[in-house]
Structures are given as structure tokens and as C-alpha cells.
Design an enzyme around this catalytic site. Structure first.
Site, mmCIF file in Angstrom:
data_model
loop_
_atom_site.group_PDB
_atom_site.id
_atom_site.type_symbol
_atom_site.label_atom_id
_atom_site.label_comp_id
_atom_site.label_asym_id
_atom_site.label_seq_id
_atom_site.Cartn_x
_atom_site.Cartn_y
_atom_site.Cartn_z
ATOM 1 N N HIS A 79 0.537 -1.756 0.103
ATOM 2 C CA HIS A 79 -0.079 0.137 -0.029
ATOM 3 C C HIS A 79 0.880 1.301 0.112
ATOM 4 O O HIS A 79 1.821 0.967 0.552
ATOM 5 C CB HIS A 79 -0.756 -0.069 1.496
ATOM 6 N N ASP A 81 -0.103 4.799 0.945
ATOM 7 C CA ASP A 81 -0.122 5.447 2.077
ATOM 8 C C ASP A 81 -0.168 4.773 3.127
ATOM 9 O O ASP A 81 0.225 4.004 3.715
ATOM 10 C CB ASP A 81 -2.089 6.377 2.082
ATOM 11 N N ASP A 111 6.379 0.132 6.538
ATOM 12 C CA ASP A 111 4.898 0.410 6.124
ATOM 13 C C ASP A 111 4.167 1.507 5.473
ATOM 14 O O ASP A 111 4.238 2.236 5.722
ATOM 15 C CB ASP A 111 3.797 0.098 8.379
ATOM 16 N N GLU A 145 -4.978 1.728 2.818
ATOM 17 C CA GLU A 145 -5.174 0.748 3.999
ATOM 18 C C GLU A 145 -5.779 1.138 4.858
ATOM 19 O O GLU A 145 -5.775 0.719 5.554
ATOM 20 C CB GLU A 145 -4.048 -0.634 3.359
ATOM 21 N N GLU A 146 -4.212 2.121 5.312
ATOM 22 C CA GLU A 146 -4.354 2.666 7.356
ATOM 23 C C GLU A 146 -5.786 3.474 7.276
ATOM 24 O O GLU A 146 -6.119 3.579 8.567
ATOM 25 C CB GLU A 146 -3.637 3.797 7.155
ATOM 26 N N ASP A 172 0.631 -10.737 0.814
ATOM 27 C CA ASP A 172 0.550 -8.708 1.332
ATOM 28 C C ASP A 172 1.446 -9.080 2.866
ATOM 29 O O ASP A 172 2.110 -9.969 2.947
ATOM 30 C CB ASP A 172 -1.171 -9.041 1.133
ATOM 31 N N HIS A 419 3.874 2.889 12.771
ATOM 32 C CA HIS A 419 2.847 3.416 13.279
ATOM 33 C C HIS A 419 3.670 4.566 14.612
ATOM 34 O O HIS A 419 2.524 4.996 15.023
ATOM 35 C CB HIS A 419 1.388 2.722 14.047
HETATM 36 C C1 LIG Z 1 4.799 -17.217 18.125
HETATM 37 C C2 LIG Z 1 4.564 -16.033 17.705
HETATM 38 C C3 LIG Z 1 4.521 -14.744 17.551
HETATM 39 C C4 LIG Z 1 4.262 -13.754 16.543
HETATM 40 C C5 LIG Z 1 4.847 -12.394 17.352
HETATM 41 C C6 LIG Z 1 3.925 -11.604 16.688
HETATM 42 C C7 LIG Z 1 4.401 -10.218 16.361
HETATM 43 C C8 LIG Z 1 3.513 -9.346 15.637
HETATM 44 C C9 LIG Z 1 4.496 -9.124 14.553
HETATM 45 C C10 LIG Z 1 3.732 -7.875 13.776
HETATM 46 C C11 LIG Z 1 2.515 -7.582 13.052
HETATM 47 C C12 LIG Z 1 2.295 -6.496 12.375
HETATM 48 C C13 LIG Z 1 1.027 -6.400 12.160
HETATM 49 C C14 LIG Z 1 1.605 -5.566 10.398
HETATM 50 C C15 LIG Z 1 -0.149 -5.073 9.792
HETATM 51 C C16 LIG Z 1 -0.895 -3.990 10.758
HETATM 52 C C17 LIG Z 1 -1.373 -3.277 8.994
HETATM 53 C C18 LIG Z 1 -2.117 -2.407 10.119
HETATM 54 O O1 LIG Z 1 -1.704 -1.580 10.823
HETATM 55 N N1 LIG Z 1 -3.886 -1.908 9.549
HETATM 56 C C19 LIG Z 1 -4.487 -1.334 10.141
HETATM 57 C C20 LIG Z 1 -5.410 -0.877 9.337
HETATM 58 C C21 LIG Z 1 -6.671 -2.121 9.068
HETATM 59 C C22 LIG Z 1 -7.283 -1.952 7.427
HETATM 60 N N2 LIG Z 1 -6.496 -1.996 6.487
HETATM 61 O O2 LIG Z 1 -8.001 -2.569 7.489
HETATM 62 C C23 LIG Z 1 -4.749 -2.164 11.656
HETATM 63 O O3 LIG Z 1 -4.931 -2.764 12.006
HETATM 64 O O4 LIG Z 1 -5.220 -1.105 12.605
HETATM 65 ZN ZN LIG Z 2 0.482 -1.588 6.684
HETATM 66 ZN ZN LIG Z 3 -0.199 0.719 8.621
#
Ligand SMILES: CCCCCCCC/C=C\CCCCCCCC(=O)N[C@@H](CCC(N)=O)C(=O)O
Ligand SMILES: [Zn+2]
Ligand SMILES: [Zn+2]
Length: 457
Positions: A79, A81, A111, A145-146, A172, A419
Site C-alpha cells: 500500500h 499510504d 509500513d 489501507e491505513e 501481503d 505507526h
Molecule cells: C509465536 C508467534 C509470535 C508472533 C509475534 C507477532 C508479532 C506481531 C508482529 C507484527 C505485527 C505487525 C502487524 C502489521 C499489520 C498491521 C497493519 C495495520 O496497521 N493495519 C491497520 C489498518 C486496518 C485495515 N487495513 O483494515 C489496523 O490493523 O488497524
Molecule cells: Zn501497512
Molecule cells: Zn500501517
């Protein structure tokens, strides 16, 4: 990958493509980033077997026509944005894209402009080597996306559906090579998320008769609402640990843990209750075992000497794969247990289905194979669940193979920079991401009959 890779990301970071809300985004910057990718990747735009379309003014869809129409296409996503970045606390201004000490700094470096640029750069590299893929693929670059992707990803998905497209799989953002994110697990492991949590944005509202603050009633809308949201915060949703993907992930990781973690995880039949409690101790692992409850907005009061007529709070729940929106709503109503509190669902969706990760799962196996060749030092590749949401869920109608993976090491500091403040990527990590996509595209073209069996990889 060429030495200019870092410099290209550097410039994309300087274009402040901020999504502020569903209604407000920096559309000038989004248009500028569209022109920028056109300028730096002319080959991608001028190749006869690549079709480029702009969707909803600022999103981009590339259709890369493969030479073998019998192969089902796949999709790479990213994405354009970013979330806002107030300058306070940053070591360097967030939209400077400054390159310093081997790192490119700024909002979007993890991100997700890294993926935008790496996907296009990997394709550009293949094209300059006269590579035409056998398997068709799409590149979908959303612009909102954000703020939930309803203009970008959702519209691209509808367009592809109208064309009768079905995808073998898609890749993704959303997961990484986890490096030090789990307490006591020092060795990095690659986690390919095969599902993401659901979400429920719930508004709680209390209406009371306004009046003079000199003679207040026993309870005000603020007091009633505060007690309700506090009860929700103090009463976590049930711990769902025990079945599903997380248990498998931990069992796969068991031998990577030092004593006594290895013993506990190798014997979950005995230590499940203990492990499930240990998981609750840390914010990240807690988010993996339950539906989380985050009080994110609270509005009330109109004047210091007026009893407030209305109090409103918004709670952001992230729903565990073993629960549904409906079940969470029922639990919430039981916890609040106060008829004066009204509930309004602002937005809700169930967790995504679990994508396959078995020997026959093409997308998963391609990612696994590419991880093992680009990151030979990583011992474990495991399926997992993404605790955030991504644009990928808008494509659930086109494929059962949704995989979230960024080929980048993520340390706790990097996790909080997403973020947050001081988001940055090393030039070397970016170049490895380009290499990863460069190899992934070619692996998707390889004759699967010759891909070694899982345990031989
Ligand atoms: C044993 C397993 C351990 C796993 C540890 C997990 C650690 C988590 C690490 C990373 C997670 C990062 C998440 C990134 C993706 C989130 C993207 C985002 O911020 N999206 C927003 C927008 C939502 C939407 N597009 O609908 C959100 O979630 O609010
Ligand atoms: Zn993202
Ligand atoms: Zn994000």
C-alpha cells in the site's frame, strides 16, 4: 539488486502520502507517488505484456501477463499510504527519507513503501534481464489501507471479480522474520501469517438529561459510561489458547527455546494451562491468545457547569480466530450489564479463514522455499496469525490462499516504530527484500514437479 535501490525508497518516503481518516488523505501526495513510480520504473510501465490501470484515482493495478495461460495467477500486494507522523520524538524528520548509518529513515520505510518499491524494483530487474514470467500475476497497490482499504483494495478486488479472476494465492504485508519478539526466544524465525484477526469497532453511548452542575444527579452519563468501559477493560475476553494455529506455531518453535520453555512447549498436553497463562504476560503474546479490548476514544461534556447530556466511547476489539463478532458482542453486553448503555456497531468483520499451509499449498510452499534460499540462517518457517488487519481481507472472494509476509527481520524496536516513531529500514534489508521478491517470482514459474518435497527443502 542494483545499488540505487536505497535511493529510490529514500525519495518515495519524502512524499507524505498520509491517510488521516476515511474522508481525509493527502491526495496530492498520492498522485505524486503515482507519478514517481512511473518515472523510476519506466520499463514496468512500457512493457507490452504488462497492463497498468489506475483504480479510484490513486490505487494501481498491474497485470503481468504470463506466457502459460494454464497456470493460475497470483497477486503481490502493498500500500502507498502511511499513517500520520507528528515530528515530536523522531531522530530525523519523518518525511525526510534521510539515509544515515546504513538506514533509510522515515514514515513508510517498514509500513509499507518498502514493499511498494521492492515489488516494482524486483519486476524491473527481471524485465531488464528479458524475463517474461510463465505464470501471470497481479500487483495491487492500494492507497487507503491505513483507513481500511474501502476505496483501493476493495475496488480492485471488485474489478478483478467482475473479470472472473481467481487467484492461486496472494502475498501481503502483516508478518516478518520475528527477531526477539517473543520473550526468551532469541533465535529469529520466519512467520507466514495464514489468517488475521477480526475486528469490532463498538460505540457505547449513554444519554442523560442535562442540568445545572450545582445540583448534580447521583450518576452522570460520564460516570455510567466510565464504569462500563472500565468493566470491559478489567474483564479481558477469554483466553482461547489451545487449538488452532498458535499451538502449532509454538510446537514448531519448541526446540528453539532454552530450558524450561522447550520442555513446556514440547509437552503442551500437560503444560497447556501454564503456557496459556504465560502468554498473557506480554502485550504481543496476549494479543495472540484472546480477543483484545482497546479503549481508543472517549467524548463527553460540553461545559464545566453543565451536566453532560451525552457520553460516547469507542472500543476497538481485535477478534481471536476462534471467536466471531456475534460472540464478542454477547460477551460485551454481559460484562457491561447496564441497560442505560446503548451499543452501536460502527464496523465489524469476523476473523479471516485459515489459509492452507500443508505440502500442497502453493503460496505457502513458495514463500517457505524462497525464505530458505534467501535467509538460510533462519531455522524455522511457521504459519501464524496476524494481530492487525491488512488490505488482503478484501480479496478473500478471489482466493483461499492469503499469506502475510514481509521478508524483513523485525526486532521489538522495529515493531514499536510501525505507526510509532523512528521507523527505519537498513539499506541492506531493503535490498534483501528486492532479492526475495525477485526469487519468489521466478520460483512461482518453476515446474512444481521439481520442487523438492517439504522435508527435503
Ligand atoms: C509465536 C508467534 C509470535 C508472533 C509475534 C507477532 C508479532 C506481531 C508482529 C507484527 C505485527 C505487525 C502487524 C502489521 C499489520 C498491521 C497493519 C495495520 O496497521 N493495519 C491497520 C489498518 C486496518 C485495515 N487495513 O483494515 C489496523 O490493523 O488497524
Ligand atoms: Zn501497512
Ligand atoms: Zn500501517
Amino acid at each position: 539488486p542494483d545499488a540505487q535501490g536505497g535511493a529510490r525508497v529514500w525519495s518515495a518516503i519524502q512524499i507524505p502520502t498520509v491517510s488521516f481518516s476515511r474522508e481525509e488523505s493527502n491526495t496530492t501526495a498520492l498522485a505524486e507517488l503515482g507519478e514517481y513510480i512511473h518515472k523510476v520504473f519506466p520499463t514496468v510501465f512500457n512493457t507490452s505484456f504488462i497492463k497498468h490501470e489506475v483504480v479510484e484515482k490513486y490505487s494501481h493495478l498491474f497485470t503481468v501477463q504470463g506466457s502459460d495461460p494454464s497456470l493460475q495467477p497470483y497477486m503481490l500486494m502493498a500500500h502507498l499510504d502511511v499513517v500520520p507522523a507528528p515530528e515530536e520524538g523522531w531522530e530525523v524528520p519523518p518525511f525526510s527519507g534521510l539515509e544515515q548509518d546504513g538506514f533509510i529513515h522515515g514514515r513508510g520505510t517498514l509500513d509499507n513503501k518498502n514493499s511498494v518499491m521492492a515489488i516494482l524494483q524486483a519486476l524491473d530487474l527481471l524485465l531488464t534481464r528479458n524475463y517474461q514470467p510463465r505464470r501471470s500475476f497481479f500487483i495491487a497497490l492500494g492507497h487507503d489501507e491505513e483507513v481500511y482499504g474501502t476505496k483501493g483494495a476493495q475496488k480492485i478486488s471488485a474489478l478483478l471479480q467482475a473479470r472472473g479472476v481467481q487467484l492461486a494465492f496472494l502475498v501481503d504485508e502483516g508478518s516478518f522474520i520475528m527477531d526477539g519478539l517473543i520473550p526468551s526466544l532469541s533465535k529469529p524465525f520466519a512467520m507466514i501469517s495464514v489468517s488475521e484477526k477480526g475486528a469490532l469497532d463498538l460505540m457505547l453511548q449513554v444519554n442523560m438529561t442535562p442540568g445545572h452542575s450545582s445540583a448534580p444527579p447521583k450518576e452522570t452519563s460520564i460516570g455510567i459510561l466510565s464504569a462500563a468501559v472500565s468493566r470491559l477493560e478489567q474483564t479481558p475476553m477469554p483466553n482461547m489458547f489451545g487449538s488452532g494455529t498458535l499451538k502449532k506455531t509454538l510446537e514448531q518453535l519448541a526446540n528453539e527455546f532454552p530450558f524450561p520453555g522447550n520442555i513446556l512447549l514440547n509437552n503442551l498436553w500437560l503444560f497447556r494451562p501454564l503456557v496459556s497463562r504465560l502468554m498473557e504476560r506480554n502485550y504481543i503474546t496476549n494479543a495472540l491468545v484472546r480477543t483484545t479490548t482497546a479503549l481508543t476514544m472517549f467524548h463527553a461534556g460540553i461545559k464545566v457547569n453543565v451536566i453532560p447530556p451525552l457520553a460516547r466511547a469507542i472500543i476497538n476489539f481485535r477478534i481471536h480466530p476462534a471467536q466471531t463478532v456475534h460472540e464478542v458482542l454477547e460477551l460485551v453486553k454481559n460484562i457491561v450489564a447496564d441497560d442505560r448503555v446503548q451499543f452501536h456497531v460502527l464496523r465489524a468483520f469476523d476473523p479471516l479463514p485459515i489459509s492452507p499451509s500443508d505440502d500442497q499449498a502453493l503460496g505457502y510452499q513458495l514463500l517457505r522455499q524462497t525464505i530458505q534460499s534467501v535467509f538460510p540462517e533462519v531455522n524455522i518457517v511457521t504459519p501464524g496469525i496476524c494481530i492487525g488487519n491488512t488490505d488482503s481481507r478484501h480479496y478473500a472472494n478471489l482466493t483461499t490462499g492469503i499469506y502475510l509476509f514481509n521478508p524483513i527481520y523485525l526486532q521489538p524496536q522495529g515493531f514499536s516504530s510501525i505507526h510509532g516513531i523512528n521507523e527505519k529500514i537498513s539499506v541492506q534489508a531493503y535490498q534483501t527484500q528486492v532479492k526475495f521478491i525477485f526469487e519468489l517470482i521466478q520460483n512461482a514459474d518453476a515446474d512444481r514437479k521439481h520442487v523438492p518435497h517439504l522435508h527435503e527443502l
